[in-house]
Design an enzyme around this catalytic site. Structure first.
Site, PDB file in Angstrom:
ATOM      1  N   ASP A   1    -118.891  46.893  57.568  1.00  0.00           N
ATOM      2  CA  ASP A   1    -119.776  48.021  57.251  1.00  0.00           C
ATOM      3  C   ASP A   1    -121.235  47.612  57.279  1.00  0.00           C
ATOM      4  O   ASP A   1    -122.111  48.472  57.448  1.00  0.00           O
ATOM      5  CB  ASP A   1    -119.389  48.597  55.895  1.00  0.00           C
ATOM      6  CG  ASP A   1    -118.023  49.244  55.967  1.00  0.00           C
ATOM      7  OD1 ASP A   1    -117.017  48.524  55.853  1.00  0.00           O
ATOM      8  OD2 ASP A   1    -117.961  50.461  56.208  1.00  0.00           O
TER       9      ASP A   1
ATOM     10  N   ASN B   1    -117.348  44.460  53.968  1.00  0.00           N
ATOM     11  CA  ASN B   1    -116.262  45.258  54.487  1.00  0.00           C
ATOM     12  C   ASN B   1    -115.432  45.792  53.324  1.00  0.00           C
ATOM     13  O   ASN B   1    -115.726  45.519  52.152  1.00  0.00           O
ATOM     14  CB  ASN B   1    -115.408  44.427  55.457  1.00  0.00           C
ATOM     15  CG  ASN B   1    -114.495  45.278  56.319  1.00  0.00           C
ATOM     16  OD1 ASN B   1    -114.910  46.244  56.941  1.00  0.00           O
ATOM     17  ND2 ASN B   1    -113.210  44.937  56.333  1.00  0.00           N
ATOM     18  N   LYS B   2    -114.395  46.542  53.651  1.00  0.00           N
ATOM     19  CA  LYS B   2    -113.576  47.175  52.623  1.00  0.00           C
ATOM     20  C   LYS B   2    -113.107  46.160  51.578  1.00  0.00           C
ATOM     21  O   LYS B   2    -112.705  45.046  51.923  1.00  0.00           O
ATOM     22  CB  LYS B   2    -112.354  47.830  53.281  1.00  0.00           C
ATOM     23  CG  LYS B   2    -111.409  48.557  52.364  1.00  0.00           C
ATOM     24  CD  LYS B   2    -112.092  49.616  51.515  1.00  0.00           C
ATOM     25  CE  LYS B   2    -112.854  50.601  52.330  1.00  0.00           C
ATOM     26  NZ  LYS B   2    -113.767  51.459  51.553  1.00  0.00           N
TER      27      LYS B   2
ATOM     28  N   ARG C   1    -115.130  58.784  58.289  1.00  0.00           N
ATOM     29  CA  ARG C   1    -115.372  57.497  57.624  1.00  0.00           C
ATOM     30  C   ARG C   1    -115.359  56.395  58.665  1.00  0.00           C
ATOM     31  O   ARG C   1    -115.091  56.629  59.821  1.00  0.00           O
ATOM     32  CB  ARG C   1    -114.293  57.267  56.577  1.00  0.00           C
ATOM     33  CG  ARG C   1    -112.857  57.579  57.099  1.00  0.00           C
ATOM     34  CD  ARG C   1    -111.794  56.703  56.560  1.00  0.00           C
ATOM     35  NE  ARG C   1    -112.008  55.322  56.897  1.00  0.00           N
ATOM     36  CZ  ARG C   1    -111.671  54.736  58.051  1.00  0.00           C
ATOM     37  NH1 ARG C   1    -111.119  55.457  59.021  1.00  0.00           N
ATOM     38  NH2 ARG C   1    -111.883  53.460  58.243  1.00  0.00           N
ATOM     39  N   GLY C   2    -115.741  55.205  58.200  1.00  0.00           N
ATOM     40  CA  GLY C   2    -115.804  54.081  59.134  1.00  0.00           C
ATOM     41  C   GLY C   2    -117.209  53.903  59.653  1.00  0.00           C
ATOM     42  O   GLY C   2    -117.864  54.872  60.049  1.00  0.00           O
ATOM     43  N   ALA C   3    -117.693  52.672  59.670  1.00  0.00           N
ATOM     44  CA  ALA C   3    -119.116  52.440  59.961  1.00  0.00           C
ATOM     45  C   ALA C   3    -119.593  53.069  61.269  1.00  0.00           C
ATOM     46  O   ALA C   3    -120.556  53.836  61.269  1.00  0.00           O
ATOM     47  CB  ALA C   3    -119.385  50.936  59.937  1.00  0.00           C
TER      48      ALA C   3
ATOM     49  N   ARG D   1    -123.567  57.962  51.790  1.00  0.00           N
ATOM     50  CA  ARG D   1    -122.841  56.765  51.362  1.00  0.00           C
ATOM     51  C   ARG D   1    -123.766  55.582  51.582  1.00  0.00           C
ATOM     52  O   ARG D   1    -124.522  55.539  52.561  1.00  0.00           O
ATOM     53  CB  ARG D   1    -121.537  56.571  52.153  1.00  0.00           C
ATOM     54  CG  ARG D   1    -120.449  57.581  51.835  1.00  0.00           C
ATOM     55  CD  ARG D   1    -119.144  57.270  52.555  1.00  0.00           C
ATOM     56  NE  ARG D   1    -118.428  56.140  51.944  1.00  0.00           N
ATOM     57  CZ  ARG D   1    -117.398  55.523  52.503  1.00  0.00           C
ATOM     58  NH1 ARG D   1    -116.989  55.913  53.701  1.00  0.00           N
ATOM     59  NH2 ARG D   1    -116.797  54.516  51.893  1.00  0.00           N
TER      60      ARG D   1
ATOM     61  N   GLN E   1    -106.343  53.674  53.634  1.00  0.00           N
ATOM     62  CA  GLN E   1    -106.741  53.809  55.048  1.00  0.00           C
ATOM     63  C   GLN E   1    -105.784  53.036  55.959  1.00  0.00           C
ATOM     64  O   GLN E   1    -105.534  53.419  57.089  1.00  0.00           O
ATOM     65  CB  GLN E   1    -108.169  53.293  55.269  1.00  0.00           C
ATOM     66  CG  GLN E   1    -109.268  54.171  54.686  1.00  0.00           C
ATOM     67  CD  GLN E   1    -109.692  53.768  53.294  1.00  0.00           C
ATOM     68  OE1 GLN E   1    -108.852  53.368  52.486  1.00  0.00           O
ATOM     69  NE2 GLN E   1    -110.976  53.868  52.994  1.00  0.00           N
TER      70      GLN E   1
HETATM   71  C1  LIG Z   1    -115.033  50.017  62.098  1.00  0.00           C
HETATM   72  S1  LIG Z   1    -115.820  49.849  60.586  1.00  0.00           S
HETATM   73  C2  LIG Z   1    -114.619  50.503  59.518  1.00  0.00           C
HETATM   74  C3  LIG Z   1    -114.829  50.036  58.122  1.00  0.00           C
HETATM   75  O1  LIG Z   1    -115.177  51.153  57.291  1.00  0.00           O
HETATM   76  C4  LIG Z   1    -114.181  51.267  56.302  1.00  0.00           C
HETATM   77  O2  LIG Z   1    -114.682  51.752  55.098  1.00  0.00           O
HETATM   78  P1  LIG Z   1    -114.428  53.313  54.726  1.00  0.00           P
HETATM   79  O3  LIG Z   1    -113.012  53.632  55.087  1.00  0.00           O
HETATM   80  O4  LIG Z   1    -114.729  53.361  53.235  1.00  0.00           O
HETATM   81  O5  LIG Z   1    -115.450  54.080  55.542  1.00  0.00           O
HETATM   82  C5  LIG Z   1    -113.691  49.852  56.155  1.00  0.00           C
HETATM   83  O6  LIG Z   1    -114.636  49.044  55.459  1.00  0.00           O
HETATM   84  C6  LIG Z   1    -113.568  49.448  57.582  1.00  0.00           C
HETATM   85  O7  LIG Z   1    -113.463  48.095  57.854  1.00  0.00           O
END
Ligand SMILES: CSC[C@H]1O[C@H](OP(=O)(O)O)[C@H](O)[C@@H]1O
Length: 328
Positions: free
Chosen positions: A225, A235-236, A44-46, A81, A184
């Site tokens: 994101d 973002n989250k 996960r994570g952009a 996603r 997270q």
């Molecule tokens: C470094 S970007 C990480 C970004 O992605 C996370 O979302 P997810 O855990 O659902 O992939 C979150 O928005 C973070 O800021």
């Protein structure tokens, strides 16, 4: 240990659903394996999703010599996603090499992987420079979700900025939101900060604005994101309230993201698809239901922070200040 890597013609990831209790690798040999891992946030994570998209095309190109089949498999990775533009970016960048053969595809995917480390290290130091020029002394920071090494290959974005400050002995205390519903922050950011030796405190998401209002931090530093052409930031979920609180408190709201997160084809945050995840992520945790049977839930995975609340967007190449009128 890298968050995501390419070994012996397959993808290897840390299974983030097992953190912080267990540090375990998953070996992904097929596009199906990868799509499943993306959808359940094992990876996960952009930026990590950008790399996953790139490596997914490599898996596809090694699985069949039929270009149409490769493109169909790549489309499934791309759609795993919807919100982080990096996933589509990674797929599209590598798929462009398809006519040059599987070896060229794999080589480009590995380049995307290796670039991520260099680019995020650069943005981390650029963000640290920007903050140190504005905040004297040790910087206390608030962060949300996980935008660390585990959202990238091995060097984070928002946590990359904090890591750079820490290396310079310029970081004070970090307040991290737990980040419901998948935690997270509590599970991954706290784990990363502890490993870095950074003093930190976990708070419930709804406490974030009060941490800011009570003057406990000098800046808010988060990831992204997708960044729209007008500077709106997705973002989250829970990021927007922090931006509102930072604006009212008069402290910088800093977004750290590589250029691959900037999506000039999307005019504003209103046009960015916001992932809505399963209700049971909200109505329970770890397999145990917390809400009454039959209770519904609206599980937005992301929110939009308008550009006029964003003090700075820090990439590997530049710093843009949307709230001051800076254009992406
Ligand atoms: C470094 S970007 C990480 C970004 O992605 C996370 O979302 P997810 O855990 O659902 O992939 C979150 O928005 C973070 O800021």
């Amino acid at each position: 240990m890298r968050t995501i890597d390419w070994r012996d013609d397959h993808v290897v990831i840390i299974d983030q659903t097992r953190l912080p209790d267990v540090l375990v690798s998953l070996h992904l040999h097929t596009v199906d394996d990868l799509v499943d891992a993306i959808r359940r946030l094992a990876v996960r994570g952009a930026p990590a999703l950008g790399v996953a998209g790139a490596l997914g095309v490599a898996l596809a190109a090694l699985s069949t010599s039929d270009p149409a089949e490769v493109r169909a498999l790549a489309a499934r990775v791309r759609a795993a996603r919807p919100t982080a533009v990096n996933l589509a970016w990674g797929v599209d960048r590598v798929l462009a090499l398809l006519d040059h053969g599987a070896a060229a595809v794999v080589a480009e995917a590995v380049t995307v992987l290796e670039d991520d480390v260099r680019l995020n290290r650069a943005l981390g130091h650029r963000g640290a420079d920007w903050l140190q020029a504005r905040v004297p002394g040790p910087i206390n920071a608030h962060t949300h979700c996980n935008a660390g090494a585990l959202a990238c290959v091995e060097w984070g974005t928002a946590l990359g900025v904090l890591r750079a400050l820490h290396e310079r002995d310029a970081l004070g205390h970090v307040y991290a939101d737990e980040t419901r519903p998948l935690l997270q922050g509590a599970r991954i950011t706290a784990w990363e900060l502890a490993r870095l030796g950074v003093a930190h405190t976990l708070v419930v998401d709804s406490a974030g604005p009060s941490v800011i209002a009570n003057g406990l931090v000098h800046a808010v530093v988060v990831g992204a994101d997708r960044i729209a052409a007008n500077g709106d930031v997705v973002n989250k979920i829970g990021t927007y309230p922090l931006a509102l609180a930072a604006a009212r408190a008069g402290i910088p709201f800093v977004v750290a993201a590589p250029e691959s997160t900037v999506d000039l084809a999307t005019p504003s945050g209103a046009a960015i698809p916001i992932e809505i995840r399963a209700a049971d992520e909200v109505t329970g945790f770890g397999g145990a239901r917390t809400a009454p049977e039959g209770t519904g839930a609206l599980n937005y995975a992301f929110d939009v922070t308008p550009a006029d609340l964003v003090t700075a967007i820090v990439t590997e190449a530049r710093v843009v200040e949307p709230a001051a009128g800076g254009a992406i």
